[in-house]
Motif scaffolding. Structure first.
Motif, short mmCIF file in Angstrom:
data_model
loop_
_atom_site.label_atom_id
_atom_site.label_comp_id
_atom_site.label_asym_id
_atom_site.label_seq_id
_atom_site.Cartn_x
_atom_site.Cartn_y
_atom_site.Cartn_z
N TRP B 127 0.80 -1.22 0.00
CA TRP B 127 0.00 0.00 0.00
C TRP B 127 0.84 1.27 0.00
O TRP B 127 0.38 2.31 -0.47
N PHE B 128 2.06 1.23 0.52
CA PHE B 128 2.89 2.44 0.49
C PHE B 128 3.17 2.82 -0.97
O PHE B 128 3.04 3.96 -1.37
N ARG B 129 3.55 1.82 -1.74
CA ARG B 129 3.89 2.06 -3.14
C ARG B 129 2.63 2.41 -3.93
O ARG B 129 2.66 3.29 -4.79
N TYR B 130 1.55 1.73 -3.63
CA TYR B 130 0.31 2.01 -4.34
C TYR B 130 -0.12 3.45 -4.11
O TYR B 130 -0.47 4.17 -5.05
N ASN B 131 -0.09 3.87 -2.84
CA ASN B 131 -0.53 5.23 -2.52
C ASN B 131 0.36 6.29 -3.15
O ASN B 131 -0.11 7.32 -3.62
N LEU B 132 1.64 6.02 -3.20
CA LEU B 132 2.56 6.94 -3.86
C LEU B 132 2.19 7.03 -5.34
O LEU B 132 2.16 8.13 -5.90
N GLY B 133 1.94 5.87 -5.92
CA GLY B 133 1.54 5.84 -7.32
C GLY B 133 0.25 6.63 -7.53
O GLY B 133 0.13 7.40 -8.48
N ALA B 134 -0.70 6.47 -6.62
CA ALA B 134 -1.99 7.17 -6.74
C ALA B 134 -1.79 8.68 -6.67
O ALA B 134 -2.41 9.44 -7.41
N ILE B 135 -0.91 9.11 -5.76
CA ILE B 135 -0.66 10.56 -5.61
C ILE B 135 -0.06 11.10 -6.90
O ILE B 135 -0.50 12.12 -7.44
#
Lengths: 711, 225
Positions: B127-135
């Motif tokens: 989720w850390f990487r996913y959220n960064l990607g989303a931002i």
């Protein structure tokens, strides 16, 4: 030390006075939303408004309110009176403002502001006594004025403690230096206010720690210091004796409350949690409860330097100038004053850390009065903050006296200010005002070093350095608070016992089906209530209890005695739910009433010819009854052993009924029944104290007016 | 100092350090570090700042509708936890919560900074990487978005589940919001599927920004988890 050195003579008095007035204006402007009612009072300040209002609205009608019928179905009001220190004559300032046209809420806020300013004035005089320099004293006063105390006034009640603390410190210092009746009486009066307000043990802890540290540091000079005071006392024994008697008198209300608390009828369950089971005094606080609080240094540092824009009323804050001055003055030579302030401040800080430092645990174990107070973070506000200001004021005083042109000194001052800029930049301190403070502070110090004659300009620079940042920071406080809704209290209306109409009574009696508990309001555990009320809340479902006590008066034909200990709560609950025509009294005394009446108790309604309310105030009720048969009259307010009942002026037993209410057997025929809370002598004592405190204050003002010297 | 005897030097040194306010500062530090339980103070600070259950629920379900003040108090709390647990393996979780709060307060740079910090401390949490990607995706920085989604997709799911179920911060949150393992698995499943899709879209947009209109990207506003 025969006489205090004279105050440094300067022609700066007009400038100092102007700056003082300007500061008062700025402070009032900063807190205008709170002073004039646009922003809500927060935290404990709000309930205290209720306590003070309830007290004043009754006392102006000549009723000293020992019972509060609005609180938790009837409550002992002594607990709340002790919290506010009701004999403080300054409260009548609120009455004056109210009569002049301000609403009570605004009058109260203006009182809080004015009372705090009175405390600041005392702090100024204290500073003047310690440093004998008006500039330093005014700077200390401004640092206090523009600290977070300004916000705390509208968030808490401890300003009621701060003000007498500061004046006591001033009067004692003044008395030791230049003994006079004014100062002795002033110290006595301040201590009398402390003894009746909230919990005086905070003060006594601070006082004894201070005295202990003072004795260690000044041990070689103590006898010399005390000689003038000793001589005064020896010469004016009568006056001193009167002051001692007054002090002892001021302990009476607290002692009476302590005695009442030992009986256990009034209880603050959240406060008493964790207290030892052997401790029957319901005023004690468990150590676990105390350790939940305490000073939180990490939180304070965060608020002080980083998140200033998020500062709230209850956050600790000191003007940035204090830290600048502290760092710039790191190489100031030590003297006894500095060591005294430092040691005392550190001791109070460590005690305030609760279980994080271990000192409090030892004090709790060995000193009895430590069991009676819990908010150790108050020491931060009441002791550490003022003494930190005095410490820095000492540095300012040393700086102004020396004004060393030594290169090292100048270099250090510039370095300290440059480091402050860097510090703020690294932390991301928001707001231009902090950087302006650094600029003005540096300008002031350099001006004082290089051009000591330009004192007026120096004063303005110093004033700007002290005031600019807090004016900016504190000015944003109101933004964090919503506009105040109209302040509603249970006491908005004059106390009146409104009897239900016959239709309303029918509705109450006919609700056989209980509403489901889901969706029904269940109140949080009361902070302070009669122990029987707590018992009822714990044993009876709230909807049943709430409906039962909604009828002010009930009449029963039958009575059963349950004894004191074995109460069948299930049976009681069923009886209360159905308003069965049997009252259960909790006594070992047998009282037999077993008439066969209707299956349900009768609710006394408005217009009932057999029951007429003749006189009513919060402490007493007089009714005229003319029941055709023997009846057991139940008044649905909480029972308390200090409630007494008289039928035709003869005292009759009043029983605890249905767990929490009060019941009385009323014979048939016409009778005048009087219910009274507490004995007459208790009220006489209260009125005596009100008059006494007002008289002492009057005397102090008279002595001050005629005094030749009080600074 | 030249020409001074040893005794005079000692006296000057004594006068310079021990007879000055500076010495009191040293005493404060010594007393504080020796006698005060600093860990307990940190715990008490966190307890003081801890948000209530209702705010946590709101943060999880409707962060974009939360009042600024509430979001700020949540941010302050998680920042403090992140700071206090600097050397703790649990630290990434509160840091990511702080990042989450920062994002919904509109402070994207800070959000990225804290997610980067969390991802650096624990590179194996999806989720850390996913959220960064989303931002990054929401900011139309598709190259960075593609990079983050690709990294997220390389993380084996068991690693993320391990972190979710054993970290105190997530366990407390799960208990508060009544979330169970199945819900975590479902979310993770959806997350991987979404990340795959977004990786493809980001890569396409990175190579051909003109495809924005075709793909109707303006209407996509990715949620953080």
């Amino acid at each position: 030390m025969p006489k205090a050195p004279k105050v440094t003579k300067e022609n700066l008095l007009p400038t100092l006075s102007l700056l003082a007035l300007l500061s008062l204006f700025l402070w009032s402007y900063t807190f205008r939303y709170f002073l004039f009612g646009s922003a809500a009072l927060e935290g404990d300040a709000y309930p205290y408004l209720g306590h003070i209002r309830f007290y004043l609205e009754n006392i102006v009608q000549g009723v000293y309110p020992l019972w509060n019928p609005f609180s938790e179905n009837g409550n002992v009001n002594e607990f709340f009176l002790r919290r506010i220190g009701e004999f403080n004559p300054f409260y009548f300032f609120i009455v004056l403002l109210n009569k002049s046209g301000f609403t009570f809420a605004i009058a109260h806020r203006l009182f809080l502001g004015a009372y705090f300013l009175l405390g600041v004035a005392g702090f100024y005089l204290l500073g003047l006594r310690i440093f004998r320099d008006r500039t330093v004293a005014l700077t200390a006063a401004l640092l206090l004025l523009f600290s977070s105390w300004g916000g705390k006034v509208f968030e808490s009640f401890i300003v009621l403690e701060l003000v007498p603390f500061l004046w006591f410190a001033y009067f004692v210092t003044a008395f030791v230096q230049t003994p006079s009746r004014l100062f002795l009486l002033g110290a006595t009066f301040s201590l009398m206010i402390i003894n009746i307000t909230y919990i005086p043990f905070y003060f006594y802890t601070i006082f004894f720690i201070f005295v202990f540290v003072f004795l260690i540091i000044y041990r070689s000079q103590i006898f010399e210091m005390m000689r003038p005071a000793q001589n005064f006392i020896a010469k004016d024994k009568i006056f001193t004796g009167i002051c001692c008697v007054l002090l002892v008198c001021s302990l009476v209300p607290g002692f009476l409350w302590y005695k009442a608390a030992r009986q256990g009828e009034g209880l603050s369950a959240p406060r008493h949690v964790g207290a030892q089971s052997s401790d029957t005094n319901t005023a004690t606080v468990g150590i676990s409860k105390i350790n939940e609080g305490g000073i939180l240094p990490y939180y304070i540092i965060d608020r002080q330097f980083v998140n200033l824009d998020k500062l709230r009323l209850d956050d600790f804050y000191l003007p940035f100038f204090i830290f600048l001055m502290f760092i710039a003055g790191l190489w100031t030579p030590l003297n006894r004053k500095f060591v005294l302030f430092f040691t005392f401040g550190l001791a109070m800080f460590l005690i305030g850390l609760a279980d994080a430092s271990g000192i409090h645990a030892a004090l709790y174990k060995y000193i009895p009065f430590f069991k009676y107070f819990r908010n150790l973070q108050f020491f931060l506000w009441l002791a550490v903050l003022p003494v930190s200001i005095l410490f820095v004021a000492g540095q300012i005083h040393s700086f102004l006296q020396q004004r060393s042109k030594n290169l090292w000194t100048i270099g250090w001052i510039i370095t300290a200010h440059a480091a402050a800029v860097l510090f703020c930049l690294l932390l991301g301190t928001k707001g231009f005002s902090t950087y302006l403070v650094i600029l003005f502070s540096l300008a002031w110090m350099l001006l004082m070093i290089f051009s000591g004659k330009n004192k007026k300009l120096g004063l303005w620079l110093l004033w700007a350095a002290v005031v600019i940042q807090p004016f900016d920071v504190l000015g944003h406080l109101a933004e964090h608070y919503p506009p105040v809704a109209a302040e509603r209290f249970p006491y908005d209306n004059t106390y009146a016992l409104s009897l239900p109409t016959p239709k309303e009574a029918e509705k109450i009696l006919s609700l056989q089906k209980l509403p489901s508990i889901d969706g029904m309001y269940i109140p949080a555990q009361p902070y302070f209530a009669i122990s029987w009320y707590y018992e009822a809340l714990g044993q009876i479902e709230y909807p049943i209890l709430h409906r039962f006590i909604s009828a002010p008066f009930l009449l029963y034909d039958s009575v059963r005695s349950t004894g004191k200990d074995k109460i069948d709560y299930a049976l009681l609950s069923k009886s209360m739910a159905g308003f069965k025509n049997v009252a259960f009294i909790h006594t070992d005394r047998p009282l037999v009433m077993d008439a066969q009446g209707s299956p349900q108790a009768k609710i006394i309604t408005a217009g009932d010819p057999t029951f007429e309310i003749l006189k009513l105030n919060v402490n007493s009720l007089t009714v005229k009854t003319s029941f055709p048969t023997d009846q057991f009259l139940v008044w649905s307010q909480n029972y308390h052993s200090q409630w007494r009942a008289y039928i035709d002026d003869k005292q009759k037993p009043l029983f605890r009924t249905n767990i929490l209410t009060r019941g009385l057997h009323v014979p048939p025929g016409q009778h005048i029944i009087r219910f009274e809370f507490e004995q007459t002598r208790r009220y006489i004592l209260a009125y005596f104290f009100i008059a006494l405190y007002a008289a002492i204050l009057g005397n102090i003002l008279w002595l001050a007016y005629h005094s030749k010297k009080y600074v | 100092m030249v020409g001074l005897s040893l005794k005079e030097i000692r006296l000057r040194f004594f006068d310079l350090f021990f007879k000055r306010i500076f010495f009191l500062v040293v005493i404060v530090f010594v007393v504080f570090y020796i006698t005060v339980d600093r860990h307990l103070l940190k715990v008490k600070t966190l307890n003081f700042l801890m948000p209530d259950a209702q705010n946590m629920k709101e943060l999880n379900e409707h962060p974009e509708e939360m009042e600024r003040q509430k979001l700020t108090s949540l941010l302050i709390y998680y920042k403090k936890v992140c700071e206090f647990e600097a050397n703790d393996p649990e630290q990434p979780a509160p840091c990511s919560f702080a990042a989450y709060a920062y994002y919904y307060l509109g402070k994207t740079k800070k959000a990225v900074q804290y997610y980067e910090k969390a991802a650096k401390s624990n590179p194996y949490f999806f989720w850390f990487r996913y959220n960064l990607g989303a931002i990054y995706f929401n900011e139309a920085r598709y190259d960075k978005a593609a990079e983050q989604f690709q990294q997220a997709l390389t993380i084996p799911p068991p690693n993320s589940m391990y972190f979710l179920t054993l970290t105190k911060t997530y366990k407390d949150l799960a208990s508060l919001l009544k979330l169970n393992t199945d819900m975590f698995i479902d979310n993770l499943y959806d997350g991987y599927a979404q990340a795959k899709k977004l990786f493809v879209i980001s890569t396409l947009l990175k190579n051909d920004p003109g495809m924005k209109t075709q793909l109707d990207v303006q209407k996509i506003k990715l949620r953080l988890y």
